[in-house]
Design a protein around this motif. Structure first.
Motif, PDB file in Angstrom:
ATOM      1  N   GLY A  22       0.814  -1.211   0.000  1.00 11.93           N
ATOM      2  CA  GLY A  22       0.000   0.000   0.000  1.00 11.93           C
ATOM      3  C   GLY A  22       0.845   1.257   0.000  1.00 11.93           C
ATOM      4  O   GLY A  22       2.039   1.236  -0.302  1.00 11.93           O
ATOM      5  N   SER A  23       0.237   2.364   0.373  1.00 12.66           N
ATOM      6  CA  SER A  23       0.905   3.658   0.372  1.00 12.66           C
ATOM      7  C   SER A  23       1.882   3.771   1.550  1.00 12.66           C
ATOM      8  O   SER A  23       1.556   3.388   2.668  1.00 12.66           O
ATOM      9  CB  SER A  23      -0.148   4.762   0.466  1.00 12.66           C
ATOM     10  OG  SER A  23       0.451   6.011   0.398  1.00 12.66           O
ATOM     11  N   VAL A  24       3.066   4.290   1.268  1.00 15.49           N
ATOM     12  CA  VAL A  24       4.116   4.422   2.274  1.00 15.49           C
ATOM     13  C   VAL A  24       4.574   5.882   2.306  1.00 15.49           C
ATOM     14  O   VAL A  24       4.672   6.528   1.263  1.00 15.49           O
ATOM     15  CB  VAL A  24       5.328   3.521   1.933  1.00 15.49           C
ATOM     16  CG1 VAL A  24       6.423   3.657   2.975  1.00 15.49           C
ATOM     17  CG2 VAL A  24       4.894   2.080   1.781  1.00 15.49           C
ATOM     18  N   THR A  25       4.855   6.398   3.484  1.00 18.64           N
ATOM     19  CA  THR A  25       5.428   7.732   3.610  1.00 18.64           C
ATOM     20  C   THR A  25       6.828   7.612   4.193  1.00 18.64           C
ATOM     21  O   THR A  25       7.151   6.650   4.894  1.00 18.64           O
ATOM     22  CB  THR A  25       4.591   8.652   4.518  1.00 18.64           C
ATOM     23  OG1 THR A  25       4.527   8.079   5.830  1.00 18.64           O
ATOM     24  CG2 THR A  25       3.200   8.853   3.963  1.00 18.64           C
ATOM     25  N   GLY A  26       7.655   8.604   3.883  1.00 21.86           N
ATOM     26  CA  GLY A  26       9.011   8.589   4.401  1.00 21.86           C
ATOM     27  C   GLY A  26       9.778   9.824   3.982  1.00 21.86           C
ATOM     28  O   GLY A  26       9.197  10.818   3.558  1.00 21.86           O
ATOM     29  N   GLU A  27      11.086   9.724   4.098  1.00 21.47           N
ATOM     30  CA  GLU A  27      11.974  10.854   3.853  1.00 21.47           C
ATOM     31  C   GLU A  27      13.083  10.459   2.899  1.00 21.47           C
ATOM     32  O   GLU A  27      13.626   9.352   2.977  1.00 21.47           O
ATOM     33  CB  GLU A  27      12.579  11.287   5.182  1.00 21.47           C
ATOM     34  CG  GLU A  27      13.467  12.487   5.100  1.00 21.47           C
ATOM     35  CD  GLU A  27      13.958  12.893   6.484  1.00 21.47           C
ATOM     36  OE1 GLU A  27      15.133  13.270   6.580  1.00 21.47           O
ATOM     37  OE2 GLU A  27      13.174  12.842   7.441  1.00 21.47           O
TER      38      GLU A  27
END
Length: 70
Positions: free
Chosen positions: A18-23
């Motif tokens: 699924g959707s992943v957030t990060g830097e």
């Protein structure tokens, strides 16, 4: 030309789970190896090493796979 990102930018991308957030932690503008695979990139088409907020694991993506947050 795709959007350009820099180290520290917050982004979202899609993964198998699924959707992943990060830097973004690194910007690569010359070919390199990541997890045993050769990654092709250039000044015009960089690849971005990103760290997942959820797992702290790293992945590498082209700009067109990333969406800036905020």
């Amino acid at each position: 030309m795709s959007e350009q990102f820099k180290v520290g930018d917050r982004v979202r991308w899609n993964s198998r789970t699924g959707s992943v957030t990060g830097e973004i932690t690194e910007v690569h503008t010359a070919d390199f190896e990541f997890m045993g695979r050769r990654r092709l990139c250039s000044e015009d088409e960089p690849q971005y090493k990103v760290r997942s907020d959820a797992t702290d694991l790293h992945a590498v993506h082209r700009a067109d796979a990333l969406k800036r947050l905020g």
